[in-house]
Design a protein around this motif. Sequence first.
Motif, PDB file in Angstrom:
ATOM      1  N   LEU A 183      19.045  49.774 125.634  1.00 26.54           N
ATOM      2  CA  LEU A 183      19.329  48.761 126.651  1.00 26.54           C
ATOM      3  C   LEU A 183      20.787  48.361 126.554  1.00 26.54           C
ATOM      4  N   THR A 184      21.523  48.566 127.644  1.00 28.35           N
ATOM      5  CA  THR A 184      22.935  48.208 127.693  1.00 28.35           C
ATOM      6  C   THR A 184      23.179  47.341 128.921  1.00 28.35           C
ATOM      7  N   GLY A 185      24.314  46.695 128.956  1.00 27.50           N
ATOM      8  CA  GLY A 185      24.613  45.878 130.123  1.00 27.50           C
ATOM      9  C   GLY A 185      25.960  45.208 130.008  1.00 27.50           C
ATOM     10  N   GLY A 186      26.286  44.463 131.031  1.00 24.55           N
ATOM     11  CA  GLY A 186      27.537  43.729 131.068  1.00 24.55           C
ATOM     12  C   GLY A 186      27.388  42.448 131.859  1.00 24.55           C
ATOM     13  N   THR A 187      28.129  41.430 131.468  1.00 28.07           N
ATOM     14  CA  THR A 187      28.075  40.128 132.136  1.00 28.07           C
ATOM     15  C   THR A 187      29.401  39.825 132.816  1.00 28.07           C
ATOM     16  N   THR A 188      29.298  39.094 133.911  1.00 25.49           N
ATOM     17  CA  THR A 188      30.472  38.594 134.615  1.00 25.49           C
ATOM     18  C   THR A 188      30.240  37.119 134.917  1.00 25.49           C
ATOM     19  N   VAL A 189      31.205  36.289 134.558  1.00 26.45           N
ATOM     20  CA  VAL A 189      31.111  34.852 134.804  1.00 26.45           C
ATOM     21  C   VAL A 189      32.279  34.428 135.677  1.00 26.45           C
ATOM     22  N   SER A 190      31.957  33.753 136.782  1.00 30.79           N
ATOM     23  CA  SER A 190      32.999  33.165 137.623  1.00 30.79           C
ATOM     24  C   SER A 190      32.800  31.660 137.620  1.00 30.79           C
ATOM     25  N   ALA A 191      33.519  30.978 138.477  1.00 27.04           N
ATOM     26  CA  ALA A 191      33.448  29.518 138.491  1.00 27.04           C
ATOM     27  C   ALA A 191      32.053  29.012 138.812  1.00 27.04           C
ATOM     28  N   ASP A 192      31.324  29.747 139.659  1.00 27.24           N
ATOM     29  CA  ASP A 192      30.024  29.220 140.090  1.00 27.24           C
ATOM     30  C   ASP A 192      28.895  30.241 140.015  1.00 27.24           C
ATOM     31  N   ARG A 193      29.142  31.432 139.405  1.00 26.37           N
ATOM     32  CA  ARG A 193      28.086  32.431 139.352  1.00 26.37           C
ATOM     33  C   ARG A 193      28.069  33.105 137.986  1.00 26.37           C
ATOM     34  N   PHE A 194      26.853  33.518 137.626  1.00 22.60           N
ATOM     35  CA  PHE A 194      26.653  34.304 136.411  1.00 22.60           C
ATOM     36  C   PHE A 194      25.918  35.573 136.811  1.00 22.60           C
ATOM     37  N   ARG A 195      26.398  36.721 136.361  1.00 20.89           N
ATOM     38  CA  ARG A 195      25.847  38.009 136.792  1.00 20.89           C
ATOM     39  C   ARG A 195      25.656  38.901 135.566  1.00 20.89           C
ATOM     40  N   LEU A 196      24.484  39.512 135.482  1.00 20.08           N
ATOM     41  CA  LEU A 196      24.207  40.487 134.436  1.00 20.08           C
ATOM     42  C   LEU A 196      23.776  41.794 135.094  1.00 20.08           C
ATOM     43  N   GLU A 197      24.436  42.875 134.720  1.00 16.12           N
ATOM     44  CA  GLU A 197      24.021  44.215 135.133  1.00 16.12           C
ATOM     45  C   GLU A 197      23.466  44.903 133.899  1.00 16.12           C
ATOM     46  N   VAL A 198      22.232  45.384 133.962  1.00 24.53           N
ATOM     47  CA  VAL A 198      21.569  45.923 132.782  1.00 24.53           C
ATOM     48  C   VAL A 198      20.966  47.286 133.101  1.00 24.53           C
ATOM     49  N   LEU A 199      21.003  48.182 132.120  1.00 23.58           N
ATOM     50  CA  LEU A 199      20.512  49.545 132.288  1.00 23.58           C
ATOM     51  C   LEU A 199      19.655  49.932 131.086  1.00 23.58           C
ATOM     52  N   LEU A 200      18.565  50.639 131.359  1.00 21.12           N
ATOM     53  CA  LEU A 200      17.696  51.169 130.311  1.00 21.12           C
ATOM     54  C   LEU A 200      17.754  52.689 130.382  1.00 21.12           C
ATOM     55  N   SER A 201      17.969  53.325 129.247  1.00 22.19           N
ATOM     56  CA  SER A 201      18.053  54.782 129.233  1.00 22.19           C
ATOM     57  C   SER A 201      17.231  55.352 128.090  1.00 22.19           C
ATOM     58  N   ASP A 202      16.870  56.622 128.241  1.00 24.10           N
ATOM     59  CA  ASP A 202      16.186  57.368 127.195  1.00 24.10           C
ATOM     60  C   ASP A 202      17.230  57.729 126.146  1.00 24.10           C
ATOM     61  N   ALA A 203      17.033  57.272 124.909  1.00 21.92           N
ATOM     62  CA  ALA A 203      18.053  57.454 123.874  1.00 21.92           C
ATOM     63  C   ALA A 203      18.238  58.907 123.484  1.00 21.92           C
ATOM     64  N   ARG A 204      17.250  59.751 123.755  1.00 20.14           N
ATOM     65  CA  ARG A 204      17.366  61.144 123.340  1.00 20.14           C
ATOM     66  C   ARG A 204      18.008  62.030 124.402  1.00 20.14           C
ATOM     67  N   THR A 205      17.695  61.772 125.642  1.00 19.22           N
ATOM     68  CA  THR A 205      18.217  62.638 126.705  1.00 19.22           C
ATOM     69  C   THR A 205      19.382  61.996 127.457  1.00 19.22           C
ATOM     70  N   GLY A 206      19.568  60.683 127.309  1.00 18.05           N
ATOM     71  CA  GLY A 206      20.588  59.989 128.079  1.00 18.05           C
ATOM     72  C   GLY A 206      20.174  59.700 129.507  1.00 18.05           C
ATOM     73  N   ARG A 207      18.945  60.072 129.875  1.00 22.08           N
ATOM     74  CA  ARG A 207      18.490  59.864 131.248  1.00 22.08           C
ATOM     75  C   ARG A 207      18.287  58.379 131.502  1.00 22.08           C
ATOM     76  N   TYR A 208      18.821  57.883 132.617  1.00 23.90           N
ATOM     77  CA  TYR A 208      18.642  56.479 132.978  1.00 23.90           C
ATOM     78  C   TYR A 208      17.274  56.281 133.607  1.00 23.90           C
ATOM     79  N   ILE A 209      16.567  55.294 133.102  1.00 24.80           N
ATOM     80  CA  ILE A 209      15.198  55.018 133.526  1.00 24.80           C
ATOM     81  C   ILE A 209      15.149  53.873 134.517  1.00 24.80           C
ATOM     82  N   TRP A 210      16.005  52.882 134.317  1.00 24.57           N
ATOM     83  CA  TRP A 210      15.897  51.649 135.119  1.00 24.57           C
ATOM     84  C   TRP A 210      17.228  50.919 135.080  1.00 24.57           C
ATOM     85  N   GLY A 211      17.528  50.246 136.165  1.00 24.88           N
ATOM     86  CA  GLY A 211      18.713  49.405 136.220  1.00 24.88           C
ATOM     87  C   GLY A 211      18.494  48.269 137.191  1.00 24.88           C
ATOM     88  N   GLU A 212      19.060  47.119 136.876  1.00 20.34           N
ATOM     89  CA  GLU A 212      18.894  45.968 137.766  1.00 20.34           C
ATOM     90  C   GLU A 212      20.049  45.002 137.565  1.00 20.34           C
TER      91      GLU A 212
END
Length: 552
Positions: free
Chosen positions: A206-235
Amino acid sequence: MNGGGHNDDAEAVRTELRRILASRDFEASDRNRQFLAYVVEETLGGRGERIKAYNIATSVFGRAADFDPQVDSIVRIEAGRLRRALERYYLTAGQADGVRITIPRGGYVPAFAHHSGATPQEGPAPVTRGGTSRRNGCAILVCPFEEDGDRSAFPNLSRGLTRQVIVGLTRFTDLFVFGSDTVFSRDVAREDAVGSCGPLDVDLLLTGGTTVSADRFRLEVLLSDARTGRYIWGETFDRMLDPREILRVRDEVANSVVRSLAQPYGVIFSERAREVEGKPPESLSSYDSVIRFYQYWRTYDRALIHAVREGLEQAIRRDPDYAEAFACLSQVYVNLLRFGHEPPTSAMDLLKRARDLALRAVELAPHCSRGHHALALAYWFAGDVAAGLAELRTGLALNPNDTEIMSDLGVRHAARMEWDEALPLLRDSYARNPAQPGNYRIGLALYHYMHGRYADALAEMRRMTVEHAVPAFVVVASAAAQLGLAAEASAAVQAILRIDPAYGDHALADLRSRNVHPEIIAAMVEGLRLAGLPGQDTSMPAEGRAAPRAAE
């Protein structure tokens, strides 16, 4: 494959670049599209050493010649966004692309690689582990979330968010979660977990990144298969931000991530269920048997219950410390009774077996919500309403992210006509977890029915996924009959008779055994009479029928 390679390789990369830039699934700004094109062409032209923050800022972002990357972090911020846009593209439209373009962390020079084009249906590579404690479940590494933007106002926000996700995931005891100590103390990076997965032996990343501005908080997150590197899900999770409520927002986002991933019907379950589907019973592991149980639990399919029971019986013999298998098997024994799979004469034996299995699950994992859920059902159908409700509350306190316990507690309160307790639980459970099966909507349907809103009750029942349980058809038949929908009422009656041809002779006893409030019992039996269900309990109007005794 590298940027300074053969002409064929360079042309393949340029073709991939054009494909990405033309795709509506590549969610990047025009500026970041230019960013990508710039670094790719510089690399293919043999000028990779020139790809520095200063040159990108002045060539792509229009910064002046006095640009200072130590003062202005625009390139670092936009590079993080571009990486995540590329990851998301390869998770969606680019899954089968033969070439992949990435921008490895720590710099801005792109990397190019051939890719097999594996599709999501192929599933992750099988995992073999030694030791009972690691054989049953899924291992996930939660990497520290990256931070974009000015971090001075909330310097520890991403770190705290990562920890909250880890805390939430560990409440689901079929997951082995690596995070806080592993990541922060031992400095295990994402790249260390991919491929062979090293000593951690993780399945998912599970990896991701956050962005914070004056009035918003945003998280982008990704789930991948650790063996193949294939991305399974993102939101992407996007919230309004009041600095005075930063911790509340952080925890709300963390819990949303946890629920999306770890619920029995969430992302991890769905991924594993595809792998289990079609396997012969003899090849199922103990964990596979639990996954198959949840597949059954979604529909209560009568054709599956005996195979599910046998698989779980084998699981607890094979792995006598596997708490979740005991909990699931306990729920199977409850269902054998409440859905009429076994004769009523077996009731005491079934309930005793269910209770003993649930107690063993709680003994093995006292802080696991699912053992308490199983024990609650064993108590409830043994007629101990107070103990059943208490166990459900205990389970929910142990894991507030377990929306199945939340919704089941709501249904139990609804059966008792305790609407003030039932409605918030049921509505919140579906708001938090839309992927949850519709089985628990019967609680909302009863609420509408008992307030004369028969159309609303029927609408809730139409959203259910249950096709093998009499109580669901009882509500459908009653609501349809009240609305004058003769064909739908008749179809529900026929469904009841297929499951239990004599149901009309013991409808009262069945509803009482479920601890349903006497007023609901009277209303349902009257509805069945209107729907035309034959039997001695439904043969006369309510005024001519003996009043049902109060449930204990």
